[in-house]
Design a protein around this motif. Structure first.
Motif, PDB file in Angstrom:
ATOM      1  N   SER A  82      54.304  94.816  82.721  1.00 11.56           N
ATOM      2  CA  SER A  82      53.601  94.182  81.613  1.00 11.56           C
ATOM      3  C   SER A  82      52.591  93.170  82.122  1.00 11.56           C
ATOM      4  O   SER A  82      51.839  92.587  81.361  1.00 11.56           O
ATOM      5  CB  SER A  82      54.609  93.496  80.682  1.00 11.56           C
ATOM      6  N   SER A  83      52.576  92.956  83.427  1.00 12.79           N
ATOM      7  CA  SER A  83      51.677  91.950  83.976  1.00 12.79           C
ATOM      8  C   SER A  83      50.288  92.535  84.249  1.00 12.79           C
ATOM      9  O   SER A  83      50.110  93.744  84.369  1.00 12.79           O
ATOM     10  CB  SER A  83      52.263  91.348  85.242  1.00 12.79           C
ATOM     11  N   THR A  84      49.349  91.650  84.353  1.00 13.71           N
ATOM     12  CA  THR A  84      47.966  92.038  84.594  1.00 13.71           C
ATOM     13  C   THR A  84      47.502  91.442  85.910  1.00 13.71           C
ATOM     14  O   THR A  84      47.779  90.286  86.216  1.00 13.71           O
ATOM     15  CB  THR A  84      47.068  91.514  83.460  1.00 13.71           C
ATOM     16  N   LEU A  85      46.809  92.258  86.652  1.00  8.68           N
ATOM     17  CA  LEU A  85      46.203  91.774  87.887  1.00  8.68           C
ATOM     18  C   LEU A  85      44.911  91.072  87.484  1.00  8.68           C
ATOM     19  O   LEU A  85      44.012  91.685  86.910  1.00  8.68           O
ATOM     20  CB  LEU A  85      45.924  92.970  88.800  1.00  8.68           C
ATOM     21  N   LYS A  86      44.848  89.773  87.756  1.00 10.62           N
ATOM     22  CA  LYS A  86      43.742  88.968  87.239  1.00 10.62           C
ATOM     23  C   LYS A  86      42.462  89.096  88.064  1.00 10.62           C
ATOM     24  O   LYS A  86      42.507  89.244  89.280  1.00 10.62           O
ATOM     25  CB  LYS A  86      44.151  87.484  87.213  1.00 10.62           C
ATOM     26  N   ILE A  87      41.367  88.982  87.346  1.00 12.85           N
ATOM     27  CA  ILE A  87      40.062  88.921  88.005  1.00 12.85           C
ATOM     28  C   ILE A  87      40.070  87.767  89.013  1.00 12.85           C
ATOM     29  O   ILE A  87      40.628  86.702  88.739  1.00 12.85           O
ATOM     30  CB  ILE A  87      38.940  88.750  86.952  1.00 12.85           C
ATOM     31  N   GLY A  88      39.506  88.000  90.176  1.00  8.58           N
ATOM     32  CA  GLY A  88      39.455  86.960  91.201  1.00  8.58           C
ATOM     33  C   GLY A  88      40.605  87.013  92.192  1.00  8.58           C
ATOM     34  O   GLY A  88      40.615  86.268  93.164  1.00  8.58           O
ATOM     35  N   THR A  89      41.579  87.905  91.948  1.00  7.47           N
ATOM     36  CA  THR A  89      42.702  88.032  92.878  1.00  7.47           C
ATOM     37  C   THR A  89      42.202  88.572  94.215  1.00  7.47           C
ATOM     38  O   THR A  89      41.466  89.548  94.261  1.00  7.47           O
ATOM     39  CB  THR A  89      43.773  88.997  92.317  1.00  7.47           C
ATOM     40  N   ARG A  90      42.602  87.887  95.281  1.00  4.49           N
ATOM     41  CA  ARG A  90      42.220  88.346  96.614  1.00  4.49           C
ATOM     42  C   ARG A  90      43.244  89.342  97.129  1.00  4.49           C
ATOM     43  O   ARG A  90      44.442  89.110  97.029  1.00  4.49           O
ATOM     44  CB  ARG A  90      42.107  87.170  97.579  1.00  4.49           C
ATOM     45  N   VAL A  91      42.765  90.424  97.667  1.00  3.46           N
ATOM     46  CA  VAL A  91      43.641  91.456  98.206  1.00  3.46           C
ATOM     47  C   VAL A  91      43.321  91.617  99.683  1.00  3.46           C
ATOM     48  O   VAL A  91      42.210  91.995 100.044  1.00  3.46           O
ATOM     49  CB  VAL A  91      43.433  92.798  97.472  1.00  3.46           C
ATOM     50  N   LYS A  92      44.330  91.291 100.519  1.00  2.00           N
ATOM     51  CA  LYS A  92      44.089  91.330 101.961  1.00  2.00           C
ATOM     52  C   LYS A  92      44.526  92.642 102.575  1.00  2.00           C
ATOM     53  O   LYS A  92      45.449  93.288 102.092  1.00  2.00           O
ATOM     54  CB  LYS A  92      44.864  90.196 102.632  1.00  2.00           C
ATOM     55  N   ASN A  93      43.881  92.971 103.668  1.00  2.00           N
ATOM     56  CA  ASN A  93      44.333  94.076 104.511  1.00  2.00           C
ATOM     57  C   ASN A  93      44.493  95.389 103.746  1.00  2.00           C
ATOM     58  O   ASN A  93      45.553  95.994 103.741  1.00  2.00           O
ATOM     59  CB  ASN A  93      45.653  93.681 105.185  1.00  2.00           C
ATOM     60  N   ILE A  94      43.423  95.818 103.086  1.00  2.00           N
ATOM     61  CA  ILE A  94      43.483  97.073 102.327  1.00  2.00           C
ATOM     62  C   ILE A  94      43.521  98.275 103.275  1.00  2.00           C
ATOM     63  O   ILE A  94      43.133  98.181 104.440  1.00  2.00           O
ATOM     64  CB  ILE A  94      42.271  97.217 101.377  1.00  2.00           C
ATOM     65  N   ARG A  95      43.990  99.394 102.735  1.00  2.00           N
ATOM     66  CA  ARG A  95      43.981 100.627 103.497  1.00  2.00           C
ATOM     67  C   ARG A  95      43.373 101.706 102.604  1.00  2.00           C
ATOM     68  O   ARG A  95      43.771 101.855 101.442  1.00  2.00           O
ATOM     69  CB  ARG A  95      45.410 101.028 103.891  1.00  2.00           C
ATOM     70  N   LEU A  96      42.411 102.441 103.143  1.00  2.00           N
ATOM     71  CA  LEU A  96      41.748 103.466 102.346  1.00  2.00           C
ATOM     72  C   LEU A  96      42.567 104.749 102.357  1.00  2.00           C
ATOM     73  O   LEU A  96      43.083 105.163 103.389  1.00  2.00           O
ATOM     74  CB  LEU A  96      40.351 103.736 102.901  1.00  2.00           C
ATOM     75  N   VAL A  97      42.670 105.366 101.192  1.00  2.00           N
ATOM     76  CA  VAL A  97      43.408 106.619 101.058  1.00  2.00           C
ATOM     77  C   VAL A  97      42.589 107.598 100.226  1.00  2.00           C
ATOM     78  O   VAL A  97      41.634 107.207  99.545  1.00  2.00           O
ATOM     79  CB  VAL A  97      44.789 106.390 100.391  1.00  2.00           C
ATOM     80  N   GLU A  98      42.972 108.868 100.282  1.00  2.00           N
ATOM     81  CA  GLU A  98      42.309 109.893  99.481  1.00  2.00           C
ATOM     82  C   GLU A  98      42.736 109.726  98.025  1.00  2.00           C
ATOM     83  O   GLU A  98      43.847 109.292  97.742  1.00  2.00           O
ATOM     84  CB  GLU A  98      42.737 111.289  99.950  1.00  2.00           C
ATOM     85  N   GLY A  99      41.857 110.109  97.117  1.00  2.00           N
ATOM     86  CA  GLY A  99      42.265 110.160  95.715  1.00  2.00           C
ATOM     87  C   GLY A  99      41.456 109.265  94.807  1.00  2.00           C
ATOM     88  O   GLY A  99      40.520 108.598  95.215  1.00  2.00           O
ATOM     89  N   ASP A 100      41.869 109.289  93.547  1.00  2.00           N
ATOM     90  CA  ASP A 100      41.211 108.558  92.485  1.00  2.00           C
ATOM     91  C   ASP A 100      41.355 107.054  92.720  1.00  2.00           C
ATOM     92  O   ASP A 100      40.386 106.297  92.632  1.00  2.00           O
ATOM     93  CB  ASP A 100      41.874 108.974  91.174  1.00  2.00           C
ATOM     94  N   HIS A 101      42.583 106.621  93.013  1.00  2.00           N
ATOM     95  CA  HIS A 101      42.831 105.233  93.394  1.00  2.00           C
ATOM     96  C   HIS A 101      42.798 105.200  94.916  1.00  2.00           C
ATOM     97  O   HIS A 101      43.767 105.554  95.571  1.00  2.00           O
ATOM     98  CB  HIS A 101      44.186 104.746  92.873  1.00  2.00           C
ATOM     99  N   ASN A 102      41.670 104.779  95.463  1.00  2.00           N
ATOM    100  CA  ASN A 102      41.440 105.003  96.889  1.00  2.00           C
ATOM    101  C   ASN A 102      41.745 103.802  97.781  1.00  2.00           C
ATOM    102  O   ASN A 102      41.396 103.791  98.945  1.00  2.00           O
ATOM    103  CB  ASN A 102      40.015 105.511  97.117  1.00  2.00           C
ATOM    104  N   ILE A 103      42.365 102.782  97.215  1.00  2.00           N
ATOM    105  CA  ILE A 103      42.763 101.634  98.032  1.00  2.00           C
ATOM    106  C   ILE A 103      44.268 101.425  97.922  1.00  2.00           C
ATOM    107  O   ILE A 103      44.806 101.313  96.823  1.00  2.00           O
ATOM    108  CB  ILE A 103      42.036 100.344  97.587  1.00  2.00           C
TER     109      ILE A 103
END
Ligand SMILES: [Zn+2]
Length: 111
Positions: free
Chosen positions: A70-91
């Motif tokens: 039920s929670s929302t990821l807020k605008i301005g949230t910093r996301v560290k150390n992303i990893r790229l993946v195949e697909g629609d949601h690519n992070i």
């Protein structure tokens, strides 16, 4: 001897190296040695069109509903150390308070 690729323009085998480029002496075509590797990888661009790479830190640019929560990821949230993946949601990433989740690159911008 090192095997150099044929010229993509005219097929000449007399390609030679010039710094970071390959050069064809027959048609004068020049191309980057790294071009092919880049194309084979996953290409993800942020909201501004910048290329993202594994390990980048990005910022969320709009409020995002989190699936199964039920929670929302807020605008301005910093996301560290992303990893790229195949697909629609690519992070692929881990966010404090949310855990592992996937994001769309169009909803983030590179820091
Ligand atoms: Zn050529």
């Amino acid at each position: 001897m090192e095997q150099l690729p044929k010229c993509p323009e005219c097929g000449s085998e007399y390609t030679y190296e010039d710094g970071q480029n390959y050069v064809c002496p027959e048609c004068a075509h020049e191309w980057s040695q790294t071009a092919e590797e880049v194309e084979e990888g996953i290409v993800a661009r942020d909201a501004n069109g910048n290329l993202l790479t594994d390990g980048d830190t990005v910022t969320v640019i709009k409020d995002l509903k989190v699936k199964g929560s039920s929670s929302t990821l807020k605008i301005g949230t910093r996301v560290k150390n992303i990893r790229l993946v195949e697909g629609d949601h690519n992070i692929d990433c881990k966010i404090d308070g949310f855990g592992a989740m996937k994001l769309k690159s169009e909803f983030v911008k590179k820091n």
